[in-house]
Design an enzyme around this catalytic site. Structure first.
Site: not given
Length: 317
Positions: A156, A207, A235, A259, A264, A284
């Site tokens: 990415i 990550p 994250r 994002d 969550e 997200h």
């Protein structure tokens, strides 16, 4: 084998049926749940007899894994795996696979969607226009000619670096591994402090780990350019949200596009980034394009086929 998908994968039932049909024809049982179950006791009732368990980004704790005696494969329809109790899986010899690569384009594109929305005040001018207003006080600035810092150059991050160059940015990168293809394109790898100090935009693509937890904090933000923009499609735990909100409200940073969060969505109403100045937030969604979700389903079912054939793929180390 009893194969259980404990949450929906975001594709049509016809897609799931077509992917599951060969497994069922081979004599395997396949169960697909179309809703998430957050109650842990009820979730355990769903998954306790699974030989193979599919999930996306719903947390799967070590405690739940330990109560699934038949479990042989955890197939994660996601790139990040920090929401799964992998140590518990490893201790029992359970294989874990992921779907790395499915959302490379989707995440990279939303990175720039957030960046442009933040610097051109798209949310605010949309609201202004709908209420018979003008652009007054909402003139933004451009990507072109700016220095764009990419932290983490996996698939990415590499895609983001290439797109940033297409926008006319000078690109700096910081990562554990230098990618020769980026160097050959003119991307300059530098130390993290140098990237923070020199970049007009800082985009996170690392990550979640003990090494990256809150790597963007009050100290690292202090090293950034005044007026810089932060984008996080990695994250949530990589950023100290309180520190970022403070930097936005004080004017140290010009804007942010976020994002991902520590948990969550839905978020608590008092989350600091929901009330910070010049912040565009999305719940997200970076990974969630139609194309990416279709590719993700293909990958996780291919993971099952490979595992059953004795050649597991996309194994999480």
């Amino acid at each position: 084998m009893k194969i259980i998908c404990m949450e929906p994968l975001g594709v049509s039932s016809a897609k799931i049926d077509s992917l599951a049909a060969p497994l069922q024809a081979a004599g395997h049982e396949f169960i697909y749940y179309i809703t998430k179950e957050t109650d842990q006791e009820k979730l355990l009732a769903r998954i306790k007899d699974a030989d193979i368990l599919l999930l996306a980004n719903q947390p799967l704790s070590a405690e739940l894994i330990e109560q699934c005696p038949n479990l042989k494969l955890i197939d994660i329809a996601f790139t990040g795996v920090d929401h799964v109790g992998l140590d518990a899986a490893r201790s029992r010899g359970i294989t874990a696979c992921n779907a790395a690569g499915y959302s490379t384009n989707a995440v990279a594109e939303l990175t720039f969607g957030l960046a442009i929305s933040a610097i051109r005040n798209i949310v605010a001018v949309d609201e202004r226009c709908r209420h018979i207003g003008t652009k007054d006080g909402l003139v933004g600035f451009e990507l072109f000619g700016k220095t764009f810092g990419v932290i983490g150059t996996g698939a990415i991050g590499c895609r983001v670096a290439k797109i940033a160059q297409a926008f006319g940015c000078q690109v700096l990168a910081y990562s554990r591994t230098v990618k020769p293809e980026l160097v050959n394109m003119g991307v300059k790898y530098v130390a993290l402090d140098e990237l923070l100090a020199a970049s007009d935009f800082v985009s996170l693509h690392v990550p979640m780990s003990s090494a990256t937890a809150k790597m963007i904090n009050a100290d690292s933000i202090a090293k950034m350019k005044t007026g810089a923009v932060l984008i996080n499609c990695a994250r949530g735990g990589v950023v100290d949200s309180e520190a970022l909100a403070g930097a936005l409200n004080s004017g140290k940073l010009a804007a942010a596009g976020i994002d991902v969060f520590e948990q969550e969505p839905p978020l608590a109403e008092n989350h600091p980034l929901l009330h910070a100045k010049n912040t565009v937030v999305t719940p997200h969604v970076a990974f969630a394009s139609r194309e990416a979700l279709e590719a993700r389903a293909d990958i996780v079912f291919a993971n099952i086929d490979a595992f059953l054939a004795g050649r597991p793929q996309n194994v999480v180390k």
